[in-house]
Design an enzyme around this catalytic site. Structure first.
Site, mmCIF file in Angstrom:
data_model
loop_
_atom_site.group_PDB
_atom_site.id
_atom_site.type_symbol
_atom_site.label_atom_id
_atom_site.label_comp_id
_atom_site.label_asym_id
_atom_site.label_seq_id
_atom_site.Cartn_x
_atom_site.Cartn_y
_atom_site.Cartn_z
ATOM 1 N N ARG A 9 26.392 55.926 61.688
ATOM 2 C CA ARG A 9 25.087 55.841 61.176
ATOM 3 C C ARG A 9 24.469 54.531 61.215
ATOM 4 N NH1 ARG A 9 28.653 57.526 56.797
ATOM 5 N NH2 ARG A 9 29.105 56.083 55.517
ATOM 6 N N ASP B 42 20.048 50.895 50.240
ATOM 7 C CA ASP B 42 19.730 50.026 51.355
ATOM 8 C C ASP B 42 18.120 49.834 51.695
ATOM 9 O OD1 ASP B 42 22.273 51.007 51.300
ATOM 10 O OD2 ASP B 42 22.204 51.434 53.577
ATOM 11 N N TYR C 277 19.019 58.998 56.068
ATOM 12 C CA TYR C 277 19.979 57.740 55.753
ATOM 13 C C TYR C 277 19.353 56.579 56.394
ATOM 14 C CZ TYR C 277 23.933 59.867 53.680
ATOM 15 O OH TYR C 277 24.745 60.640 52.556
#
Ligand code: FRU
Length: 472
Positions: free
Chosen positions: A155, A38, A97
């Site tokens: 998340r 990402d 993350y």
């Protein structure tokens, strides 16, 4: 815990750049080694765009999640990538993350998900950090865990400001595995849970909330949608709904979910806004499909899309590469006016095609690399576009189909990098991103065929160069 040596990794990056493998892209962001996913922390701060991305520096598996960083003023000249954020303590021991970036008190802040596991239990926390020009300094934990009644897949915080109030939106799911976005209001180092936005699927990743032409858009990556004849053909989707959100009652009234990209390799996009422009980067990859990317053998995997500007018209998002990408043109170009049948391409090309439909029923556009090829089949009556990668030898294959309404002309804008292909149809009404891994180095050819004789159209092909890299 894995040892993360920033000095050593930054030096390894610097000595590997610029990359020169025939499959390394020249105008798509990627890392010289390891696996990226990402885009993260997209922001504009003190005159520069900052682009972070999920990165495993140690291999091509989804492990050891760090953030890497580049910056640019023009989307053409970039600082060398560096390791920006990596696991250091009990909170993020199992990975840093995804998250967002924003300017606050004159500093570039990020908010990211700390991934921590104890046995089979996940304990996701959301933490603030500050970019100090070389790396992200970790700060306070803003949200310690998921709210009661929700699962621990919690998340990817995104921040947005409305009427002077600051909100956070996180991806998550209910305890019984239904996809949700969870809304918080932030007050400095505290965040208060307001409620959920709900719809479909079993997990929502990477939510973004932003306003575009006076509407409020939720862009997110839901998991668990069944493939249909003309949509949802990837394992996981990315798309948006357009509506109005009332934060006080946590009610979001919105239209139908639409995909934002119909290619094979697109997921987890992130958006940021600057000076009235809304810019999106997507990850050109798909989770759990690593076997489709033969660069693994050479130690790296995946790239990002080009930056795309989004506009909203009649409730639909159009996307196109940002205008800065025009400066990639080298000056070489070819123009065909009249019947387009075959056009020789450059090693990296930007192609604009206008194909009149007239009496046609089917139009086929092929791009050949020697004997290998990918094709577009447009069914004029049924209004279906199909992308077919079956004639490529290496990497992912198959077809993707989606609805596309072309009236008089089929208009295609294509950007062809070494492995990354980005297509924009009907002035950006639909986009499709995918990778191909040609064996052949032969000059690429584009051919257009149809059952009836082709009427006069137009094709313009520009040769493209690549990004420029420099130290800081
Ligand atoms: C999406 C995602 C995010 C997560 C990150 C981990 O691709 O699964 O939900 O934060 O990747 O790398």
């Amino acid at each position: 815990m894995q040892a993360y040596d920033k000095k050593q990794l930054d030096a390894k990056i610097a000595s590997s750049m610029p990359v020169d493998h025939p499959w390394h892209n020249d105008f798509h962001l990627e890392m010289p080694f390891g696996l990226i996913n990402d885009p993260n922390g997209l922001s504009f701060h003190e005159g520069k765009y900052h682009i972070f991305m999920q990165w495993n520096p140690f291999g091509v598996e989804h492990k050891h999640k760090c953030w890497s960083h580049v910056e640019t003023t023009d989307f053409l000249h970039y600082s060398l990538p560096v390791l920006a954020l990596w696991p250091t303590d009990e909170h993020d021991a199992n990975g840093c993350y995804s998250g967002c970036g924003f300017t606050e008190d004159g500093e570039l802040k990020v908010l990211y998900t700390c991934n921590r596991r104890e046995g089979k239990t996940r304990i996701p926390a959301q933490r603030i950090g500050t970019w100090n020009g070389a790396e992200i300094e970790k700060g306070a934990i803003l949200i310690e865990k998921e709210p009661a009644g929700y699962g621990s897949h919690f998340r990817d915080p995104a921040r947005y400001v409305k009427d002077g109030r600051e909100y956070l939106l996180l991806g998550g799911q209910t305890a019984d595995e239904r996809g949700r976005a969870l809304l918080y209001e932030r007050h400095g180092e505290d965040a208060v849970f307001l409620g959920e936005l709900r719809d479909f699927g079993y997990m929502w990743e990477c939510p973004n909330m932003f306003s575009l032409a006076g509407r409020e858009i939720l862009l997110f990556s839901p998991q668990g949608l069944e493939a249909e004849e003309r949509r949802y053909q990837n394992l996981y989707q990315s798309g948006y709904v357009v509506g109005e959100l009332d934060e006080n009652t946590c009610t979001y009234t919105h239209g139908a979910f639409e995909e934002i990209d119909f290619g094979f390799d697109f997921y987890a996009p992130q958006v940021f806004q600057r000076e009235g422009r809304t810019i999106l980067y997507g990850w050109m990859g798909m989770p759990e499909r690593e076997c489709e990317y033969p660069t693994a053998e050479y130690g790296w995997m995946h790239n990002l899309t080009m930056p795309r500007e989004l506009t909203l018209k009649d409730g639909h998002i159009y996307s196109r590469p940002v205008r800065e990408m025009e400066a990639l043109r080298t000056g070489e170009m070819r123009k065909v006016e009249g019947k387009i049948e075959e056009v020789a391409l450059y090693k990296k090309s930007e192609i604009h095609l206008k194909i009149p439909l007239n009496e046609q029923e089917k139009i086929c556009v092929k791009l050949n690399y020697g004997k290998e090829q990918w094709c577009l089949h447009y069914d004029v009556q049924a209004h279906i576009m199909e992308i077919d990668r079956n004639a490529m030898e290496l990497g992912g294959r198959g077809v993707r189909r989606f609805a596309l309404r072309a009236e008089e002309c089929l208009c295609i804008d294509a950007y062809i990098d070494k492995t990354a292909v980005e297509l924009f149809f009907q002035d950006g009404y639909c986009a499709a991103s995918f990778n191909v891994f040609p064996r052949s180095d032969e000059v690429q050819r584009l051919t257009v065929t149809a059952e009836h004789e082709l009427a006069e159209g137009a094709a313009v092909v520009f040769e493209l160069g690549g990004f420029q890299w420099s130290g800081k």
